[in-house]
Scaffold this motif. Sequence first.
Motif, short mmCIF file in Angstrom:
data_model
loop_
_atom_site.label_atom_id
_atom_site.label_comp_id
_atom_site.label_asym_id
_atom_site.label_seq_id
_atom_site.Cartn_x
_atom_site.Cartn_y
_atom_site.Cartn_z
N MET A 79 53.14 36.07 47.91
CA MET A 79 52.76 37.52 47.65
C MET A 79 51.44 37.42 47.18
N LYS A 80 50.54 38.04 48.32
CA LYS A 80 49.12 38.23 47.82
C LYS A 80 48.73 39.74 47.79
N ILE A 81 47.89 39.95 46.69
CA ILE A 81 47.32 41.42 46.74
C ILE A 81 45.89 41.28 46.93
N LEU A 82 45.18 42.16 47.78
CA LEU A 82 43.80 42.06 47.72
C LEU A 82 43.22 43.67 47.53
N LEU A 83 42.57 43.52 46.19
CA LEU A 83 42.04 44.70 45.72
C LEU A 83 40.48 44.78 46.36
N LYS A 84 40.42 45.94 47.30
CA LYS A 84 39.35 46.25 47.92
C LYS A 84 38.33 47.43 47.13
N ASN A 85 37.25 47.16 47.15
CA ASN A 85 36.27 47.94 46.73
C ASN A 85 36.57 48.81 45.12
N VAL A 86 36.77 47.44 44.36
CA VAL A 86 37.05 47.81 42.87
C VAL A 86 35.50 47.59 42.20
N SER A 124 33.47 45.24 44.32
CA SER A 124 33.88 43.88 44.73
C SER A 124 35.21 43.82 45.22
N ASP A 125 35.61 42.71 45.74
CA ASP A 125 36.82 42.78 46.46
C ASP A 125 37.66 41.38 45.55
N ILE A 126 38.82 41.49 45.22
CA ILE A 126 39.35 40.62 44.35
C ILE A 126 40.84 40.20 45.11
N LEU A 127 40.85 38.81 45.39
CA LEU A 127 42.17 38.49 45.79
C LEU A 127 43.15 37.77 44.78
N LEU A 128 44.52 38.14 44.82
CA LEU A 128 45.40 37.72 43.79
C LEU A 128 46.49 36.89 44.43
N GLU A 129 46.80 35.68 44.00
CA GLU A 129 47.59 34.72 44.69
C GLU A 129 48.43 34.17 43.76
N ASN A 130 49.63 33.87 43.93
CA ASN A 130 50.66 33.27 42.88
C ASN A 130 50.24 33.34 41.61
N ILE A 137 44.00 55.10 32.94
CA ILE A 137 44.58 53.94 33.65
C ILE A 137 45.14 54.36 34.70
N ASP A 138 45.06 53.78 36.04
CA ASP A 138 45.34 54.30 37.23
C ASP A 138 46.49 53.30 37.88
N SER A 139 46.42 52.09 37.52
CA SER A 139 47.31 51.03 37.88
C SER A 139 47.16 49.74 37.17
N VAL A 140 48.16 48.95 36.95
CA VAL A 140 48.49 47.80 35.99
C VAL A 140 49.03 46.83 36.90
N ILE A 141 48.27 45.66 36.50
CA ILE A 141 48.65 44.18 37.47
C ILE A 141 49.25 43.28 36.20
N CYS A 142 50.22 42.60 36.31
CA CYS A 142 50.49 41.61 35.53
C CYS A 142 51.26 40.25 36.43
N ASN A 143 50.65 39.29 36.03
CA ASN A 143 51.22 38.16 36.50
C ASN A 143 51.25 38.35 38.31
N GLY A 144 49.98 38.90 38.90
CA GLY A 144 49.88 39.18 40.17
C GLY A 144 50.92 40.00 40.93
N LYS A 145 51.57 40.89 39.88
CA LYS A 145 52.39 42.12 40.58
C LYS A 145 51.93 43.48 39.84
#
Lengths: 414, 414
Positions: free
Chosen positions: A1-8, A15-21, A377-385
Motif C-alpha cells: 500500500m503506497k500513498i503519493l501526496l502530490k503538490n503539498v 513537494s511530493d511525498i511518497l509513503l510506503e510500508n 485539518i483536512d486529512s490525517v495519516i497514521c502509519n501510512g494510512k
Amino acid sequence: MKILLKNVILDRKSSDILLENGKISAIAPEISAPDADIFDGLDKMAVLPPFYNAHNHAAMTLLRGYAEDMELFDWLSNHIWPVEAKLTAEDIYIGTRLATVEMIRSGTVYFNDSYWHPEAALKAVKESGMRATLGLLYLGNVSDDAKSANAALIEAAQDIDTIEVSHTPHAIYTVDRATLQKISGMMESDGRKVHIHVSETAKEVADCLKEHNMTPVEYLDSLGLINERAMLAHCVHLTGHDREIIAARGAYIAHNPVSNMKLCSGMFDFEAARKAGCKIAIGTDGTSSNNNLSMIDEMKVAALTAKSVTELPTAGKTADIFHAATAAGASFAGVDAGEIAVGKAADMILVDLDSPVMSGNYDLIADMVYAADPTVIDSVICNGKFLMRNKVIPGEKEIIAAAKDVCRKIASWK
Amino acid sequence: MKILLKNVILDRKSSDILLENGKISAIAPEISAPDADIFDGLDKMAVLPPFYNAHNHAAMTLLRGYAEDMELFDWLSNHIWPVEAKLTAEDIYIGTRLATVEMIRSGTVYFNDSYWHPEAALKAVKESGMRATLGLLYLGNVSDDAKSANAALIEAAQDIDTIEVSHTPHAIYTVDRATLQKISGMMESDGRKVHIHVSETAKEVADCLKEHNMTPVEYLDSLGLINERAMLAHCVHLTGHDREIIAARGAYIAHNPVSNMKLCSGMFDFEAARKAGCKIAIGTDGTSSNNNLSMIDEMKVAALTAKSVTELPTAGKTADIFHAATAAGASFAGVDAGEIAVGKAADMILVDLDSPVMSGNYDLIADMVYAADPTVIDSVICNGKFLMRNKVIPGEKEIIAAAKDVCRKIASWK
C-alpha cells in the motif's frame, strides 16, 4: 500500500511525498508512482507532524458536560463515580470510538490512555487505525473484573504493532506502596511503560511529605518508577529537586493545562521544566475536565499558561509548545516521528492554508498553536494510512449515533 | 424577506421559528409560511444566540503570527507599529473583510472595533452583513488623515441601521486630558458610545496613581467617561472602588482573557466583577495578541481564568460566561437580542448537534463554552439574514485570496 501526496506544502515549498510500508520513503519536487493512491494537495495543503496526546481517559467523552462548575469531591463522588460504576465494556468501546473520531478530526494520531475496560478501548482504537498505549488497571484493589480486563487487553494487543499495553497505577494516594513496588519489578522484565498521575494537587504533595517525608516524585523515584518509560501526568507542583530527578531519569511529563485550570489544580511552569531538561509532552486529560480532546486548544492554553505563570511574554515559545504536542509524545510512544523526513513514520496532518485563520502564513507553527481550530485539518495519516481524508472519517455517522444512545441512557439514570 | 426555520432544536424541543423584518415573529411546533425562505434544521440543529465581540481590532488579521513571543515594547515598536504605518485604507478593508469571514465562521454577528481607517472597515462590515460599532480615531494628535477618515466614517454610517460610530480614545496614557474632556462633552450631545482601554496593565495603574492620584477608572469617572455607553476594555487591574464605580454607572467591561494571558497583563477576576454588579462582556482583542477571533476559544479561557484566579471550581459558571459572550455584548450594542424569543432581533446561530463534541448533549451551554469549536457552527443569521448558510459564506474564497496578497506584500517588507 503506497500513498503519493502530490503538490503539498512542506517548509513553504511545493513537494511530493511518497509513503510506503508505514514510512516516508521519498520527498522530492516531483515523484511518480503509478501504483500509488494519489492525494492532490493542490498547493494549498501544508504537511505537518500530527499530535500525540500524552494523557487521556478517552471514554469520558460519554460524560462530557454531565456535571459542571462543582467542588472536586462533590463532582467526583456524587456525579462522575456513580455513573462510571454503571458503564459496561460496550459503553466504553463506544465512548472510546467517539473519542477517536474527535481526536482524528483535530489532528491526533496517538493517545496514552487510562480508563476502565481497556480491552474494550482496544477494539475501538484498532477500528480507528490510531496508535495508543492502553493501561492495565491497578486502582485500589484489583478486582476479578479488572484482572480479566487486563488479561483480555494483553491478549488482544499481542498482534497489533500500533497498540501497546502499559502499567497505569492511578496515583500514589490510590495505589499502595506494595503494588507500586510490584509494578516497578514487573517493568524490569516486561519492558512495559508506566503512566501515573503525579503531583497534580498541592494536597497530594503535602500528604506525601507528611507520610513519606518525600515529594511524590522522590517517593516514586525511590520505588524505581521514574524512568525513561514513565509518563508522569500533571506534575503541577514540582520542586527544583523533582525536576532534576525527572530530567536525570529521562522520564516524560504529560502537561494538561486546561484540566489543571478547570480543576483549580494550579499552573505548571513549562519554562522551569524545560530549562531543567525535562521531556515535556502535552495531553488533554479526559473530556470531563476539559471538555474536548483537541490538542490545538491544549497548545494554545499551554502557551498562555507558560507566559502567565512566569509573567514573561517570551516564555512558552511556539516551537517548544508544538514540539511538546508532537515529537515529545511520539518519542514516548516509541514512534520515530514528529518531523516530516525520509525514513520517519508516515504520521502526518494536512492543513488547509486557505482557511481564514491560516491565510497570513507568516509563521505556520504560530498559526497552529494560537490561531487554528479543527476546521483547518483536512486529512490525517497514521502509519501510512488515511484516518481522515478530505474531512471524511469512515463510519463517523454510525459512531456518533451509537454514542448518543449511550448518553441518553446515562441521562435517564439521573 | 421572511425566513422559516423548520425542525430546529430550541430548549431541547423541535420547533419552527419565523423571522420577519429582522425580528423573530413566531415560535411554534409547526409554522406554515408559503412565501418564506425555508431552512430545514433536520431536528439536529440547535438554535442559540450568537456572539457579540466586545473588543476588537479586526484588521489585525493581516498581522496574525507576524511576530511572536517577544517583549511588549520590542514587539510593538520594532514589528507591529512599523507595519501598521504602511497599511493603506484598501489593506484595512481587506483585513477587516477577512476578519468578518472568520467571525461569522465562529458564530459572531457583531464586533466593537477600534483601528486605523475605520471608514474602510465600514465598507467591509457592510458587505458582510454583520453589525458593528466602529471607532472615531483619537490616538495621539489627530492628524489630517485621521480627521478625514473620521468624517468619511460618520458620513458612510448614516444610512446603515446595523453600524454605529463611537468615540475610541485609545487609552489614558496616549490621549490627553483635554481630548478626553472634549469627548465627554461630545457624548452628551451626540449620544455616541465610548470605547477605551482601561487598567490593562499594572504599569498603567501605577503611572495614573502617580500622575493623578486616582486609578484609571477614577480618573475617567472624574471626566464623565464611565457611563452606560462606555465599553472599558481589559480592566485587569481593578480595585474594589473601581468595581463599585463601574457597577454604579452601568458601564460595560470588555474581558479579553486570551490577550491578557498572552501579553502577561494579568488575570481579570470575573467573579469579583460579577458580584460587584458590573456588566461583563467578552472580546477577543486583535488577532496579534490572541491569535484568532473565535468567541468560543475566548469563552473557554474566560471560564478557565475565572476558576484559576479564585482557585474555586465553582467560579466562572458556564451560564455566566455564555451570557457575557452573547447577551451582554448585544446589550452594549443596543440590540434587543441574547435570547431566542418572539419580538427579539433575528440574530442566531445554528449548531450541529451531530458534531462529535456536541453528541453528549447533557448541557448545551457547557458544551458551547468548553467543548465546541467553529466546526459545530452550521449557519449564522444576523438581522434576519443568513451570513453563513450550511457552512457557505458568499465571497469567502475571493476575500481570502485578496487577504493572502496583502499578507505577501507585508512579508516582503521584512
